[in-house]
Design an enzyme around this catalytic site. Structure first.
Site, PDB file in Angstrom:
ATOM      1  CG  ASP A   1      -1.766   1.216   1.384  1.00 21.84           C
ATOM      2  OD1 ASP A   1      -1.593   2.189   0.610  1.00 21.84           O
ATOM      3  OD2 ASP A   1      -2.626   1.227   2.290  1.00 21.84           O
TER       4      ASP A   1
ATOM      5  CB  SER B   1      -2.688  14.054 -14.039  1.00 21.28           C
ATOM      6  OG  SER B   1      -3.854  14.277 -14.816  1.00 21.28           O
TER       7      SER B   1
ATOM      8  CE1 TYR C   1      -6.030  11.439 -10.453  1.00 20.15           C
ATOM      9  CE2 TYR C   1      -6.074  13.270 -12.006  1.00 20.15           C
ATOM     10  CZ  TYR C   1      -5.661  12.000 -11.661  1.00 20.15           C
ATOM     11  OH  TYR C   1      -4.874  11.285 -12.529  1.00 20.15           O
TER      12      TYR C   1
ATOM     13  CE  LYS D   1      -2.248  11.801 -10.340  1.00 23.57           C
ATOM     14  NZ  LYS D   1      -1.247  10.725 -10.162  1.00 23.57           N
TER      15      LYS D   1
END
Length: 250
Positions: free
Chosen positions: A63, A143, A156, A160
């Site tokens: 993990d 991203s 998100y 990023k």
């Protein structure tokens, strides 16, 4: 590009971009640690590499948001192959398009832990090993959302964007140790994760329409970028966020 005698650890290697990145490094001769939270998926990647390439591979379950697990897979990579020459912090989770006021703290925290804290932990435990061996390469999968956000991806995009800034900080901090650090910023990529990003404002088909080259990225596009950035051909490149985006960020 020749990676003979080099050891590469790829997180999120059980599927999607991570699987293709691990496989592409193996094709170039690297010994590969395929790291994934899904033990069966990691094993499948490692077995495919050993069956279809001349490279060695080991599957490691971890993990990436857990410090002990990250320290463990770094140590296991060195134990298996004698070094860790490339660490690709690739594992990540998506965010369903959600208005910011509806994002729960639990969702926010989980996305930051998996997508951003994981890269910090990877560097924390890999850097001492790389420093001892005289250098190395760290790659981070960021991203286009970290450069050109869109509606509904607050957690998100923040993770990023943080990944890109962390990459630049580490590149500056570690240059004297001959450790290069770069990020890859893929546009929407044709993997099983992609539909989870779709929302009322943008379908998967609509995502392709926003890309000037007219198609989604493929996992191999990202794998090619990773192998290049880790290679001697990129020895003067550090601190960059390479946009593998078909022109999306223009």
């Amino acid at each position: 590009m020749d990676f003979q005698g080099r050891a590469v650890a790829v997180t999120g290697a059980g599927s999607g971009m991570g699987e293709r990145i691990a496989y592409r490094f193996a094709e170039q001769g690297a010994a590969v640690a395929a790291v994934d939270v899904d033990a069966d998926a990691a094993t499948a990647t490692a077995e495919t590499i050993e069956a279809e390439t001349p490279a060695e591979a080991v599957a490691i379950t971890a993990d990436v948001s857990d410090a002990d697990d990250v320290a463990g897979f770094i140590a296991r990579t060195v134990e298996e192959f004698g070094s860790i020459d490339v660490l690709h912090n690739n594992a990540g989770i998506p965010q369903e398009a959600t208005p910011v006021e509806e994002v729960t703290e639990a969702t926010w925290d989980r996305i930051q832990d998996v997508n951003l804290k994981s890269a910090f932990l990877g560097a924390k435990y890999a850097v001492p090993r790389m420093r001892e061996q005289g250098g190395g390469v760290i790659l981070n999968t960021a991203s286009t959302a970290g450069i050109r956000p869109r509606t509904g991806l607050s957690a998100y995009a923040a993770s990023k964007g943080g990944m890109i800034t962390l990459t630049k900080q580490l590149a500056f901090e570690l240059a004297d140790d001959d450790i290069r650090v770069n990020a890859i910023c893929p546009v929407a990529t044709d993997t099983g994760m992609l539909p989870q990003f779709a929302g009322d404002d943008l379908s998967v088909e609509g995502m392709a329409d926003t890309i000037p080259l007219g198609r989604l990225a493929e996992p191999d596009d990202v794998a090619d970028a990773a192998v290049f950035l880790a290679s001697e051909n990129a020895q003067m490149i550090t601190g960059t966020a390479l946009e593998v985006d078909g022109g999306r960020d223009i």
